[in-house]
Design a protein around this motif. Sequence first.
Motif, mmCIF file in Angstrom:
data_model
loop_
_atom_site.group_PDB
_atom_site.id
_atom_site.type_symbol
_atom_site.label_atom_id
_atom_site.label_comp_id
_atom_site.label_asym_id
_atom_site.label_seq_id
_atom_site.Cartn_x
_atom_site.Cartn_y
_atom_site.Cartn_z
ATOM 1 N N VAL A 1 0.606 -0.957 0.053
ATOM 2 C CA VAL A 1 -0.666 -0.170 -0.011
ATOM 3 C C VAL A 1 0.774 1.079 0.064
ATOM 4 C CG1 VAL A 1 -1.685 1.402 1.080
ATOM 5 C CG2 VAL A 1 -1.922 -0.562 1.034
ATOM 6 N N SER A 2 1.629 1.590 1.044
ATOM 7 C CA SER A 2 3.140 2.139 0.980
ATOM 8 C C SER A 2 3.690 2.397 0.033
ATOM 9 C CB SER A 2 4.206 2.271 2.118
ATOM 10 O OG SER A 2 3.461 1.844 3.480
ATOM 11 N N ARG A 3 3.792 1.289 -1.152
ATOM 12 C CA ARG A 3 4.409 1.834 -2.238
ATOM 13 C C ARG A 3 3.550 2.311 -3.167
ATOM 14 N NH1 ARG A 3 4.211 -1.519 -6.146
ATOM 15 N NH2 ARG A 3 3.207 -3.108 -5.505
ATOM 16 N N VAL A 4 2.622 2.086 -3.436
ATOM 17 C CA VAL A 4 1.271 2.328 -4.554
ATOM 18 C C VAL A 4 1.134 3.748 -4.227
ATOM 19 C CG1 VAL A 4 -0.838 1.754 -5.522
ATOM 20 C CG2 VAL A 4 1.003 0.168 -5.348
ATOM 21 N N ALA A 5 0.539 4.133 -3.300
ATOM 22 C CA ALA A 5 1.043 5.444 -2.733
ATOM 23 C C ALA A 5 1.735 6.685 -2.831
ATOM 24 C CB ALA A 5 0.115 5.571 -1.250
ATOM 25 N N LEU A 6 3.438 5.964 -2.804
ATOM 26 C CA LEU A 6 4.058 6.817 -2.845
ATOM 27 C C LEU A 6 4.782 7.264 -4.466
ATOM 28 C CD1 LEU A 6 7.687 5.180 -0.538
ATOM 29 C CD2 LEU A 6 6.052 7.874 -0.494
ATOM 30 N N GLY B 1 -0.659 14.539 -6.615
ATOM 31 C CA GLY B 1 -1.394 15.858 -5.437
ATOM 32 C C GLY B 1 -1.878 14.815 -4.320
ATOM 33 N N GLU B 2 -2.680 15.798 -3.654
ATOM 34 C CA GLU B 2 -3.276 14.620 -2.471
ATOM 35 C C GLU B 2 -4.770 13.837 -2.804
ATOM 36 O OE1 GLU B 2 -4.762 15.569 2.127
ATOM 37 O OE2 GLU B 2 -4.212 17.164 0.957
ATOM 38 N N ALA C 1 -6.535 8.202 -3.257
ATOM 39 C CA ALA C 1 -7.252 7.100 -4.477
ATOM 40 C C ALA C 1 -6.562 5.951 -4.686
ATOM 41 C CB ALA C 1 -7.352 8.038 -5.686
ATOM 42 N N ALA C 2 -5.296 6.745 -4.732
ATOM 43 C CA ALA C 2 -4.455 5.043 -4.955
ATOM 44 C C ALA C 2 -4.607 4.997 -3.432
ATOM 45 C CB ALA C 2 -2.803 5.725 -4.828
#
Length: 293
Positions: free
Chosen positions: A132-137, A143-144, A149-150
């Motif tokens: 989850v952290s990798r996709v969000a990064l 943008g926020e 959403a990711a």
Amino acid sequence: MTLRSLSSVTRPLTRLLARFSACAFLLGGSLLIVAPVHAQEEEAAAEGDAKAPTGHEKTLMDQFHEGGWVMYPITACSVALIWLITDLWSRTNIRRMAPGEHVTQVQDLFRAGDYVGAYQFCKNNNSAFCDVSRVALSFVGDGEEAVEAALFTELNKVNSIIQTRINYLSVIGVCTPMIGLTGTVTGMMNAFETLGTSGVGDPSKLSAAIGEVLVATASGLFIAVPAFMFFYFLRNRLQGSMHQLQEVVGALFRKMPYAHLKDAHVGEEEFYAAIPNWVAGAGEPAVAVAVAG
């Protein structure tokens, strides 16, 4: 004391002794008669117990064969049930979804502002938290809203993968009684067929068919009950773990400096969208694009 008076005193005692002797004689005679009869009855009972066949205690394999052909799919369901419970117990554990060493390392990299290093660490370690952290990064440059959403999409992905496995417990819980019911129907068919051909003269065949009915039904319920119990338990356990995972990941991206990360490409994903080929280059006129009618 005269002789008449003495005889009047001893006469009642003589009568009493005579009656007592008669009662003792009758009681002793009855005991002599009853004792041999009782001994003969005990000997006959002992001989009957010795001649009576001892009951054969059924083993688990005997009950398996008695259940008929439905015991094979029920056994397969029981093996799948044990494997799913063991696997899902580990998958729904928050310590496996978000290992403490992974969370600590990523938090330290975030504090240092090394988002590329955090991305590489998450890529090289396998856990739901790292995924989850990798996709969000990889979306911080957009943008926020893109990051949130990711995060939402990846959390739903993790939840759906585990929830799909948990749903298999419900499938087992529904199917095993139906399999046992099928064995019940076939066993009853065999019982009525036996009753129609041989009648009640041979009860052993009829009891074997009825035994197949009972064993098949009981086996299906024996697998279905724990399947439904662990289905609801693991589903609730997953919900609690997902809430904790969401809190841990959400804390990383709180107060994220999106202004300094605008258009930054932290991840290694390849972008396929490019400028349209009909847009003019620097200092060159635009080329008309012919659209086929």
